[in-house]
Design an enzyme around this catalytic site. Sequence first.
Site, PDB file in Angstrom:
ATOM      1  N   LYS A 131       4.797   7.765 -10.413  1.00 44.84           N
ATOM      2  CA  LYS A 131       3.440   7.388 -10.819  1.00 44.84           C
ATOM      3  C   LYS A 131       3.054   8.052 -12.142  1.00 44.84           C
ATOM      4  CE  LYS A 131       2.603   4.462  -7.579  1.00 44.84           C
ATOM      5  NZ  LYS A 131       2.408   3.040  -7.900  1.00 44.84           N
ATOM      6  N   ASP A 147      11.319  -9.573  -5.337  1.00 48.23           N
ATOM      7  CA  ASP A 147      11.640  -8.161  -5.159  1.00 48.23           C
ATOM      8  C   ASP A 147      11.606  -7.544  -6.554  1.00 48.23           C
ATOM      9  OD1 ASP A 147      12.674  -5.658  -4.847  1.00 48.23           O
ATOM     10  OD2 ASP A 147      14.551  -6.280  -3.920  1.00 48.23           O
ATOM     11  N   GLY A 193       0.754  -9.122  -0.896  1.00 44.40           N
ATOM     12  CA  GLY A 193       0.666  -9.384   0.535  1.00 44.40           C
ATOM     13  C   GLY A 193      -0.137  -8.351   1.298  1.00 44.40           C
ATOM     14  N   SER A 194      -0.656  -7.353   0.605  1.00 47.01           N
ATOM     15  CA  SER A 194      -1.318  -6.261   1.331  1.00 47.01           C
ATOM     16  C   SER A 194      -2.281  -5.514   0.412  1.00 47.01           C
ATOM     17  CB  SER A 194      -0.237  -5.298   1.851  1.00 47.01           C
ATOM     18  OG  SER A 194      -0.799  -4.205   2.537  1.00 47.01           O
ATOM     19  N   VAL A 228       0.307 -11.430  -9.535  1.00 46.15           N
ATOM     20  CA  VAL A 228       0.010 -10.154  -8.885  1.00 46.15           C
ATOM     21  C   VAL A 228       1.157  -9.788  -7.945  1.00 46.15           C
ATOM     22  CG1 VAL A 228      -1.619  -8.889  -7.410  1.00 46.15           C
ATOM     23  CG2 VAL A 228      -2.470 -10.675  -8.962  1.00 46.15           C
ATOM     24  N   TYR A 247       7.420  10.055  -5.321  1.00 42.49           N
ATOM     25  CA  TYR A 247       6.257   9.200  -5.616  1.00 42.49           C
ATOM     26  C   TYR A 247       5.484   9.715  -6.840  1.00 42.49           C
ATOM     27  CZ  TYR A 247       2.002   6.477  -4.627  1.00 42.49           C
ATOM     28  OH  TYR A 247       0.922   5.627  -4.709  1.00 42.49           O
TER      29      TYR A 247
HETATM   30  N1  LIG Z   1      -3.614   2.970  -1.154  1.00 41.31           N
HETATM   31  C1  LIG Z   1      -3.789   4.013  -1.932  1.00 41.31           C
HETATM   32  O1  LIG Z   1      -4.467   4.970  -1.581  1.00 41.31           O
HETATM   33  C2  LIG Z   1      -3.162   4.063  -3.296  1.00 41.31           C
HETATM   34  C3  LIG Z   1      -3.488   5.161  -4.099  1.00 41.31           C
HETATM   35  C4  LIG Z   1      -2.937   5.245  -5.364  1.00 41.31           C
HETATM   36  C5  LIG Z   1      -2.065   4.270  -5.809  1.00 41.31           C
HETATM   37  N2  LIG Z   1      -1.751   3.231  -4.999  1.00 41.31           N
HETATM   38  C6  LIG Z   1      -0.813   2.246  -5.516  1.00 41.31           C
HETATM   39  O2  LIG Z   1      -1.392   0.972  -5.470  1.00 41.31           O
HETATM   40  C7  LIG Z   1      -0.393  -0.011  -5.219  1.00 41.31           C
HETATM   41  C8  LIG Z   1      -0.784  -0.835  -4.009  1.00 41.31           C
HETATM   42  O3  LIG Z   1      -0.903   0.034  -2.893  1.00 41.31           O
HETATM   43  P1  LIG Z   1      -1.437  -0.472  -1.484  1.00 41.31           P
HETATM   44  O4  LIG Z   1      -2.187   0.640  -0.905  1.00 41.31           O
HETATM   45  O5  LIG Z   1      -2.041  -1.801  -1.640  1.00 41.31           O
HETATM   46  O6  LIG Z   1      -0.036  -0.579  -0.687  1.00 41.31           O
HETATM   47  P2  LIG Z   1       0.381  -1.544   0.530  1.00 41.31           P
HETATM   48  O7  LIG Z   1       1.485  -0.828   1.206  1.00 41.31           O
HETATM   49  O8  LIG Z   1      -0.811  -1.947   1.302  1.00 41.31           O
HETATM   50  O9  LIG Z   1       0.949  -2.838  -0.232  1.00 41.31           O
HETATM   51  C9  LIG Z   1       2.080  -2.780  -1.032  1.00 41.31           C
HETATM   52  C10 LIG Z   1       2.715  -4.161  -1.077  1.00 41.31           C
HETATM   53  O10 LIG Z   1       3.849  -4.081  -1.956  1.00 41.31           O
HETATM   54  C11 LIG Z   1       4.873  -4.872  -1.403  1.00 41.31           C
HETATM   55  N3  LIG Z   1       6.177  -4.434  -1.917  1.00 41.31           N
HETATM   56  C12 LIG Z   1       6.840  -3.303  -1.605  1.00 41.31           C
HETATM   57  N4  LIG Z   1       8.014  -3.274  -2.241  1.00 41.31           N
HETATM   58  C13 LIG Z   1       8.103  -4.409  -2.957  1.00 41.31           C
HETATM   59  C14 LIG Z   1       9.099  -4.954  -3.809  1.00 41.31           C
HETATM   60  N5  LIG Z   1      10.260  -4.330  -4.038  1.00 41.31           N
HETATM   61  N6  LIG Z   1       8.860  -6.137  -4.410  1.00 41.31           N
HETATM   62  C15 LIG Z   1       7.702  -6.795  -4.173  1.00 41.31           C
HETATM   63  N7  LIG Z   1       6.729  -6.339  -3.368  1.00 41.31           N
HETATM   64  C16 LIG Z   1       6.931  -5.157  -2.759  1.00 41.31           C
HETATM   65  C17 LIG Z   1       4.744  -4.681   0.095  1.00 41.31           C
HETATM   66  O11 LIG Z   1       5.404  -5.715   0.808  1.00 41.31           O
HETATM   67  C18 LIG Z   1       3.236  -4.662   0.271  1.00 41.31           C
HETATM   68  O12 LIG Z   1       2.734  -5.961   0.528  1.00 41.31           O
HETATM   69  C19 LIG Z   1       0.921   0.754  -5.045  1.00 41.31           C
HETATM   70  O13 LIG Z   1       1.608   0.770  -6.269  1.00 41.31           O
HETATM   71  C20 LIG Z   1       0.451   2.138  -4.692  1.00 41.31           C
HETATM   72  O14 LIG Z   1       1.407   3.119  -5.035  1.00 41.31           O
HETATM   73  C21 LIG Z   1      -2.278   3.100  -3.750  1.00 41.31           C
END
Ligand SMILES: NC(=O)c1ccc[n+]([C@@H]2O[C@H](COP(=O)([O-])OP(=O)(O)OC[C@H]3O[C@@H](n4cnc5c(N)ncnc54)[C@H](O)[C@@H]3O)[C@@H](O)[C@H]2O)c1
Length: 249
Positions: A162, A63, A17-18, A13, A158
């Site tokens: 997507k 990364d 981390g978040s 996965v 973005y």
């Molecule tokens: N939160 C929302 O509302 C939402 C909505 C639609 C889509 N998404 C998508 O879901 C996914 C997760 O979103 P989230 O809300 O958990 O975001 P988040 O910011 O909470 O977590 C994203 C994680 O990705 C890691 N990350 C960033 N760049 C990276 C890299 N180059 N290599 C490895 N890890 C990297 C960060 O360190 C972070 O831990 C993303 O792709 C986001 O675009 C989120």
Amino acid sequence: MASGLLAGKVAFVTGAGSGIGRATCRILARDGAKVIAADRNLQAAQETAQQLGAERAAALEVDVSSASSVQSAVAAALAKFQQAPSIVVNSAGITRDGYMLKMPEHDYDDVYSVNLKGTFLVTQQFAKAMIEQRLSECSIVNLSSIVARLNNVGQANYAATKAGVISFTEVASKEFGKFGIRVNCILPGYIDTPMVAVVPEKIKQQVVQRCPLGRLGQPEEIAEVIAFLASQKSAYVNGAAIEVTGGLK
Ligand SMILES: NC(=O)c1ccc[n+]([C@@H]2O[C@H](COP(=O)([O-])OP(=O)(O)OC[C@H]3O[C@@H](n4cnc5c(N)ncnc54)[C@H](O)[C@@H]3O)[C@@H](O)[C@H]2O)c1
């Protein structure tokens, strides 16, 4: 041996981390998978893994925008549980919102490199490992976004990445079906994670008003759909783009 729908499986996965990635690790482990929590932020990935215990989870720094980093991650992932992952979740993602006329080139490039190119690199490298190891019942789940359909102002970079993830997912599903690898993507609505924490309160309130369920989503509500797509319960779902938005259009 763990019981559950995903017993005997290893999952990799990203973005673990978040937010959604961390919740996904938790739900996949609950369903019996061994989980590799990968993130650019190693400390955050380690916290995710620690919450699940060393038997069920391991952390890895990656990364996703770097081909060499992803390549090393494949080897490291194999070593963690002496087994190639048959589940891959591409949850690493970033936003760099701004009006197009003012958007610096690096904000466009950074979002592209993580969200779309990163999804490509991880999918390509891990699919190769799945095929080489002759794994069966494999599943790759990509995180797109409802923003791919809403195309909000200020999100040219973005939204485009997507939307790209949806097309990329379809192509991958067509190329990998014959290897027993299904590839699907999810379009989450607005989910209560650190990514959305930076969205201005006014915008969040507008989103909640437009959402028929009248609230933001929780990361676990996305993770449950990811777990479904990872499992054989979804054995005939392939190339799909599933909206999980509480009805937000
Ligand atoms: N939160 C929302 O509302 C939402 C909505 C639609 C889509 N998404 C998508 O879901 C996914 C997760 O979103 P989230 O809300 O958990 O975001 P988040 O910011 O909470 O977590 C994203 C994680 O990705 C890691 N990350 C960033 N760049 C990276 C890299 N180059 N290599 C490895 N890890 C990297 C960060 O360190 C972070 O831990 C993303 O792709 C986001 O675009 C989120």
